[in-house]
Each structure stands twice: as structure tokens, then as C-alpha cells.
Design a protein around this motif. Structure first.
Motif, PDB file in Angstrom:
ATOM      1  N   ILE A   1       0.910  -1.208  -0.028  1.00 54.94           N
ATOM      2  CA  ILE A   1       0.059  -0.026  -0.003  1.00 54.94           C
ATOM      3  C   ILE A   1       1.093   1.366  -0.069  1.00 54.94           C
ATOM      4  O   ILE A   1       0.640   2.282  -0.767  1.00 54.94           O
ATOM      5  N   LYS A   2       1.932   1.081   0.916  1.00 56.91           N
ATOM      6  CA  LYS A   2       2.827   2.373   0.852  1.00 56.91           C
ATOM      7  C   LYS A   2       3.473   2.536  -0.515  1.00 56.91           C
ATOM      8  O   LYS A   2       3.723   3.907  -0.972  1.00 56.91           O
ATOM      9  N   LEU A   3       4.053   1.232  -1.207  1.00 57.95           N
ATOM     10  CA  LEU A   3       4.405   1.706  -2.728  1.00 57.95           C
ATOM     11  C   LEU A   3       3.382   2.013  -3.600  1.00 57.95           C
ATOM     12  O   LEU A   3       3.819   2.806  -4.402  1.00 57.95           O
ATOM     13  N   ASN A   4       2.439   1.653  -3.740  1.00 58.33           N
ATOM     14  CA  ASN A   4       1.219   2.095  -4.258  1.00 58.33           C
ATOM     15  C   ASN A   4       0.934   3.619  -4.169  1.00 58.33           C
ATOM     16  O   ASN A   4       0.597   4.086  -5.261  1.00 58.33           O
ATOM     17  N   ALA A   5       1.142   3.983  -2.808  1.00 59.03           N
ATOM     18  CA  ALA A   5       0.985   5.492  -2.751  1.00 59.03           C
ATOM     19  C   ALA A   5       2.088   6.346  -3.483  1.00 59.03           C
ATOM     20  O   ALA A   5       1.687   7.254  -4.437  1.00 59.03           O
ATOM     21  N   TRP A   6       3.255   5.843  -3.610  1.00 57.58           N
ATOM     22  CA  TRP A   6       4.635   6.236  -4.501  1.00 57.58           C
ATOM     23  C   TRP A   6       4.193   6.437  -5.696  1.00 57.58           C
ATOM     24  O   TRP A   6       4.260   7.245  -6.524  1.00 57.58           O
ATOM     25  N   VAL A   7       3.707   5.087  -6.232  1.00 56.15           N
ATOM     26  CA  VAL A   7       3.661   4.772  -7.756  1.00 56.15           C
ATOM     27  C   VAL A   7       2.400   5.850  -8.291  1.00 56.15           C
ATOM     28  O   VAL A   7       2.434   6.435  -9.287  1.00 56.15           O
ATOM     29  N   THR A   8       1.207   5.572  -7.524  1.00 55.51           N
ATOM     30  CA  THR A   8       0.076   6.411  -8.015  1.00 55.51           C
ATOM     31  C   THR A   8       0.522   7.751  -7.800  1.00 55.51           C
ATOM     32  O   THR A   8      -0.094   8.868  -8.665  1.00 55.51           O
ATOM     33  N   GLY A   9       1.456   8.377  -6.924  1.00 56.08           N
ATOM     34  CA  GLY A   9       1.399   9.631  -6.886  1.00 56.08           C
ATOM     35  C   GLY A   9       2.273  10.368  -8.030  1.00 56.08           C
ATOM     36  O   GLY A   9       2.300  11.384  -8.536  1.00 56.08           O
ATOM     37  N   ILE A  10       3.424   9.418  -8.708  1.00 54.20           N
ATOM     38  CA  ILE A  10       3.841   9.640  -9.899  1.00 54.20           C
ATOM     39  C   ILE A  10       3.056   9.762 -10.907  1.00 54.20           C
ATOM     40  O   ILE A  10       3.165  10.660 -11.697  1.00 54.20           O
ATOM     41  N   CYS A  11       2.229   8.922 -10.893  1.00 53.22           N
ATOM     42  CA  CYS A  11       1.196   8.874 -12.054  1.00 53.22           C
ATOM     43  C   CYS A  11       0.564  10.146 -12.008  1.00 53.22           C
ATOM     44  O   CYS A  11       0.035  10.662 -13.051  1.00 53.22           O
ATOM     45  N   LEU A  12      -0.035  10.713 -10.663  1.00 57.39           N
ATOM     46  CA  LEU A  12      -0.690  11.637 -10.857  1.00 57.39           C
ATOM     47  C   LEU A  12       0.088  12.945 -11.123  1.00 57.39           C
ATOM     48  O   LEU A  12      -0.766  13.860 -11.890  1.00 57.39           O
ATOM     49  N   LEU A  13       1.491  13.128 -10.979  1.00 56.01           N
ATOM     50  CA  LEU A  13       2.239  14.264 -11.473  1.00 56.01           C
ATOM     51  C   LEU A  13       2.390  14.096 -12.885  1.00 56.01           C
ATOM     52  O   LEU A  13       2.314  15.162 -13.492  1.00 56.01           O
TER      53      LEU A  13
END
Length: 358
Positions: free
Chosen positions: A148-160
Motif C-alpha cells: 500500500i505504501k509503494l502504491n501511494a508512491w507509484v500512483t503519486g508519480i502517475c498523478l504528477l
């Protein structure tokens, strides 16, 4: 006592409010909302789409306040169906569960189907829309099983990356304005090749599409158990998710209309499902304090019950309006979901210890 009999360690909550906001906003994919959903709203209401999105944003704020209070009072990973079950009973919980499940099944393919149009334009290919949608949805599910923590980072990059793409539209649209701002204040719609004043009935009708575009901010309540601060950060996560979504989508949409050289069947079933779930959330927020006095409500929405009343009224009006114009197929599916809900609750739900403990 042997080591084998020791209790298994509990999962450690690792998400901050910012992590939850990143996951929630990314799951909505605001770029898809602008590129895939907004064109249908523009075709429906012309430049009145801006009013539809603004009014939709105000209505979404009422729903967000409902989610914030309910997510704090009924903190659980189930979200909407947990609210309905605890406030109105098991049958309501089952009906909400199946409606939300159908909504989650249909929305990703609807958004993903539009990706083929842009990929083909950019790459000069002729990719099939359904095949592209299947690949995108599959990749999304694979991403969802990550830590879930890695998911937050990956999705955050996608959002950027999404925001960067939308910023290009903002720069190009405002930098090469070709339409007067008055076209946004006084809505215009294209009819038989001619521009006419857009009736406000069309603008109101497009609010449902706007809500579809913003939909997903309430998903923050599903991550309450993974937050380091427990459910205390849920209200902030829900409200910040909505604020960011509205800003990320509406500003590029304004730029798109201002910079357009000319103003030239979204799945109504999906919008109906969303409105059904929103109506349940609004009703739960309206009656939770009254019917569940045994549960604390640490976060209380301002001016209660006004936001909940506005949410219920808005969702009810849009739902009845769209149902009046809906196809027999859409109505049949909605009724079918309710009938299946009753059947499942009567044969399984009443006997399920897990469901009864919610």
C-alpha cells in the motif's frame, strides 16, 4: 509457550493523509475525466459545461462532508455499504454493496476505452478500443496488489504526470485564447452547425456527468485502517481529494474551451449507479446521528443537517430526472440489482457472521 502459538503481528498502518490523498486522486484519473468524460458533457451542454462542473463541484462538496462525517463515525474498509448497513440495516447494506460493486466494475472500462483514441492519434496506430481498455484495467489491478505504501508512491508519480499533461492544455488554452470569456458566462451550445444559447435544462442535465468526472474522492474512507493516525485523518483526506480533483479538472477544462478554434453516449447507466450510491450516503449522513446514537461522531459536518439535505435533494432530483429519460435496459439492471440484493441478503447475509459484525 512455543513460538508457534504466539499471536500473529497485526498489519502496521503506514499511510499519511497526503498518501491517502495521492492514492484517492490518482484512482480518479483526472486526466481521463478531462479527455474522456468532459467531451460528452461539452456535446450535451456546450460551454455551459463549466456551470455544470461548478454546480457539480458544490454538490460534490455536500457529499464529501457526508463522507467525512460517516467515514469518521463508521470507520471501516467497506465504505458506503458499511454506512448503509449500520444506519439502515442489513438489506440496505447489501443493496448498497452490489450497487457500489457494479459501479466499480463499470467505471474503469468506461474511462479506459477512451485511451485508444489518444494513443492512435499520438502513435499513428489503429489499436482496438476494447483491447486497450482491457490492458489498462489489467495493469491497474496488478498495481493495486502492490504494498500500500509503494502504491501511494507509484500512483503519486502517475498523478504528477497527469497534472503535467493537463498543464500543457492550460498553457496552450490560455496562451492562445480564441473564444470570448462571455461564452462561459452565457452558455452556448452547437445545434445543426449553429451556436445557440444553451438551455439551463441542458446544463443541469450535465451535472450528473460532472459528478461522474469527480467521482472517487469518497474512496479515501476505504483507507482509514491503513492510516497512521487511524480514522482521524479521513475528513481531511476526503475534502482535500475533492478540492484537488475540482481544481485539476475545471482549470484545464476552462482553458480547453477558451482555446478551442470552434465549438463543435456516455454510459448513462454508470451515472445512475453513482447517483444511487450518493443518495444512500446522503441519507446515511442525515440519519446516522439520530439512528445510531450509540456511535460517536468525532467529526461533525458544519451546518448539519443542511449539507446532508442538499446532498439528498440533489442526488434525488438528478436520479429521478435521469431515470425518466433512461432506457428500459438501464432501469431493468437497476431493479435487477435490488432484487439480487434481497435474494442474497435473505439466503446468505443473515447467516454471515462477518457481515453481521459490521
Amino acid at each position: 509457550m512455543t513460538s508457534s502459538s504466539a499471536p500473529a503481528p497485526a498489519l502496521k498502518p503506514t499511510l499519511s493523509v497526503a498518501d491517502v490523498v495521492a492514492i484517492t486522486v490518482s484512482s480518479v484519473t483526472p486526466a481521463s475525466s478531462v479527455f474522456v468524460i468532459a467531451p460528452f458533457a461539452i456535446a450535451q451542454a456546450g460551454t455551459g459545461v463549466i456551470w455544470a462542473f461548478m454546480l457539480g463541484g458544490v454538490l460534490a462538496l455536500m457529499f464529501a462532508l457526508c463522507y467525512a462525517e460517516l467515514g469518521r463515525a463508521h470507520s471501516a474498509a467497506g465504505g458506503e455499504y458499511v454506512f448503509a448497513k449500520r444506519v439502515f440495516g442489513g438489506m440496505a447494506g447489501y443493496a448498497t454493496f452490489l450497487t457500489a460493486l457494479a459501479m466499480l466494475v463499470f467505471i474503469p472500462p468506461v474511462l479506459a476505452t477512451g485511451a485508444a483514441t489518444y494513443l492512435n492519434a499520438a502513435l499513428g496506430t489503429q489499436l482496438d478500443g476494447q483491447a486497450v481498455a482491457l490492458v489498462i484495467v489489467t495493469l491497474g489491478y496488478l498495481l493495486a496488489i502492490l504494498n500500500i505504501k509503494l502504491n501511494a508512491w507509484v500512483t503519486g508519480i502517475c498523478l504528477l504526470l497527469e497534472v503535467a499533461a493537463l498543464m500543457v492544455i492550460v498553457v496552450l488554452g490560455f496562451g492562445h485564447a480564441q473564444q470570448p470569456v462571455s461564452s462561459l458566462v452565457s452558455p452556448l451550445v452547437l445545434d445543426n452547425g449553429m451556436l445557440h444559447a444553451a438551455p439551463w435544462a441542458l446544463v443541469v442535465g450535465a451535472i450528473g456527468t460532472a459528478l461522474f468526472s469527480f467521482n472517487g474522492y469518497g474512496g479515501a474512507v476505504l483507507l482509514a485502517e491503513d492510516m497512521k493516525c487511524g480514522g482521524r485523518g479521513i475528513p481531511k483526506a476526503v475534502l482535500w481529494s475533492l478540492v484537488l480533483l475540482v481544481a485539476i479538472e475545471v482549470i484545464p477544462l476552462v482553458a480547453l474551451l477558451i482555446g478551442a478554434p470552434s465549438l463543435a453516449e456516455l454510459t448513462s447507466f454508470t451515472v445512475l449507479l453513482i447517483l444511487c450510491v450518493y443518495l444512500v450516503v446522503g441519507l446515511c449522513a442525515l440519519f446516522s446521528r439520530v439512528l445510531r446514537r450509540d456511535r460517536e461522531h468525532p467529526y461533525r459536518m458544519p451546518l448539519w443537517p443542511l449539507p446532508a439535505l442538499v446532498a439528498v435533494t440533489g442526488a434525488g432530483y438528478l436520479l429521478t430526472t435521469l431515470l425518466a429519460a433512461a432506457s428500459a435496459r438501464d432501469i431493468f439492471i437497476i431493479v435487477g440489482i435490488l432484487l439480487v440484493s434481497g435474494l442474497l441478503y435473505g439466503t446468505y447475509g443473515k447467516l454471515s457472521p462477518a457481515f453481521q459484525k459490521l
